[in-house]
Design a protein around this motif. Structure first.
Motif, short mmCIF file in Angstrom:
data_model
loop_
_atom_site.label_atom_id
_atom_site.label_comp_id
_atom_site.label_asym_id
_atom_site.label_seq_id
_atom_site.Cartn_x
_atom_site.Cartn_y
_atom_site.Cartn_z
N GLY A 1 -4.38 2.17 1.04
CA GLY A 1 -4.37 1.61 -0.31
C GLY A 1 -3.42 0.43 -0.41
O GLY A 1 -2.32 0.45 0.15
N LEU A 2 -3.84 -0.61 -1.14
CA LEU A 2 -3.04 -1.83 -1.22
C LEU A 2 -2.08 -1.85 -2.40
O LEU A 2 -1.05 -2.50 -2.35
N ALA A 3 -2.45 -1.18 -3.49
CA ALA A 3 -1.60 -1.19 -4.68
C ALA A 3 -0.47 -0.18 -4.53
O ALA A 3 -0.64 0.90 -3.94
N GLY A 4 0.70 -0.56 -5.06
CA GLY A 4 1.83 0.36 -5.08
C GLY A 4 2.14 0.80 -6.50
O GLY A 4 1.46 0.42 -7.45
N LEU B 1 -10.60 -5.33 2.80
CA LEU B 1 -11.27 -6.12 1.77
C LEU B 1 -12.13 -5.29 0.83
O LEU B 1 -12.64 -5.81 -0.16
N ASP B 2 -12.29 -4.02 1.12
CA ASP B 2 -13.08 -3.15 0.25
C ASP B 2 -12.19 -2.26 -0.61
O ASP B 2 -12.70 -1.36 -1.28
N ASP B 3 -10.90 -2.50 -0.59
CA ASP B 3 -9.98 -1.72 -1.42
C ASP B 3 -10.36 -1.87 -2.89
O ASP B 3 -10.52 -2.99 -3.39
N PRO B 4 -10.50 -0.77 -3.63
CA PRO B 4 -10.96 -0.86 -5.03
C PRO B 4 -10.04 -1.69 -5.91
O PRO B 4 -10.51 -2.44 -6.78
N ASP B 5 -8.73 -1.57 -5.72
CA ASP B 5 -7.80 -2.34 -6.54
C ASP B 5 -7.90 -3.83 -6.23
O ASP B 5 -7.80 -4.68 -7.13
N LEU B 6 -8.11 -4.16 -4.95
CA LEU B 6 -8.30 -5.57 -4.59
C LEU B 6 -9.58 -6.11 -5.22
O LEU B 6 -9.58 -7.21 -5.80
N LEU B 7 -10.66 -5.36 -5.11
CA LEU B 7 -11.94 -5.83 -5.67
C LEU B 7 -11.83 -6.06 -7.17
O LEU B 7 -12.37 -7.04 -7.70
#
Length: 273
Positions: free
Chosen positions: A94-97, A183-189
């Motif tokens: 996951g990208l978001a903290g 690139l398919d991370d939901p928060d990124l999208l």
């Protein structure tokens, strides 16, 4: 399944002109940048193999092939590392903290810096922690803000950031460097969708697939109360599984910027007491 490697190769191929790699310029060309067969020839691989790579029909290129493509595409070391990551992606994370991911000891430390703005961001440039002088510098650095949403969608940013064009280009390139192959991370999208809907400029920069690892530099700002500021920025990667970054601003001593920051700190003390 998205063809991330092929998208990146195609985007970077379109940025390289024939004359950049020693080929004759001009002529009637149906494509922007290099042709597929030109890139393959210069990289020492067959055209058919390169086409399979770009179309996502070969997902296991060797490091030697990737390095050869990076050389022809004139990729920086950071962009080359990104190319390898796309070809051999690590396990998604996951990208978001969240603010709870920031160590309490670090929050106490940055809060003790009364004239040095500092904040902690995640890989999507969400602000997870900041000290009071950072928020006094700009509400951009308030916990819960996202720096990309601020810089692209708030018209006031064009005045606040004196080098807005460079900041936006580097910000998008740094985002791509941070996220790697996730690139398919939901928060990124969700973030990309929101930025794309609100900014043509963001869409153009995102589609370039530029990669830049932001390690610091000079932030040239225009504060509404104390005027122009030239703040040095340091970005320190924290040894946390969330991939957090500590960002610190500081002014050179005995400069107008140092005096302005002292003025902001004094005003903050007055508001506090």
């Amino acid at each position: 399944m998205p063809n991330r490697l092929g998208e990146y190769l195609r985007a970077r191929r379109e940025q390289v002109q024939p004359e950049d790699v020693g080929l004759p310029p001009g002529g009637r060309r149906r494509v922007q940048g290099l042709r597929r067969e030109e890139l393959a020839l210069l990289a020492g691989i067959s055209s058919d193999y390169y086409i399979r790579l770009e179309q996502g029909r070969d997902l296991h290129p060797s490091d030697q092939v990737l390095d050869a493509l990076a050389r022809v595409l004139q990729l920086s070391p950071d962009a080359t590392a990104h190319l390898h990551t796309l070809a051999h992606p690590p396990r998604p994370r996951g990208l978001a903290g969240t603010p709870e991911d920031v160590p309490a000891s670090l929050i106490r430390l940055i809060n003790s810096w009364t004239t040095t703005p500092a904040y902690v961001q995640d890989r999507l440039l969400n602000i997870l922690a900041s000290n009071p002088i950072a928020v006094e510098l700009s509400p951009d650095y308030t916990v819960g803000s996202n720096l990309l949403l601020k810089v692209f969608l708030d018209p006031a940013e064009r005045t606040f950031r004196r080098e807005w064009d460079e900041v936006t280009a580097n910000g998008v390139a740094a985002l791509r460097a941070q996220i790697g192959s996730n690139l398919d991370d939901p928060d990124l999208l969700a973030l990309v969708d929101q930025l794309s809907a609100g900014s043509d400029h963001f869409r153009t920069l995102w589609n370039r697939h530029d990669i830049v690892a932001r390690l610091g530099g000079i932030n040239r700002l225009n504060h509404p109360d104390v005027g122009p500021l030239d703040l040095r920025a340091e970005k320190l990667q924290l040894p946390t599984p969330e991939g957090l970054t500590l960002c610190i601003f500081h002014a050179d001593g005995h400069t107008p910027t140092a005096e302005a920051m002292a003025s902001l700190a004094a005003r903050l003390d007055t508001l506090t007491y």
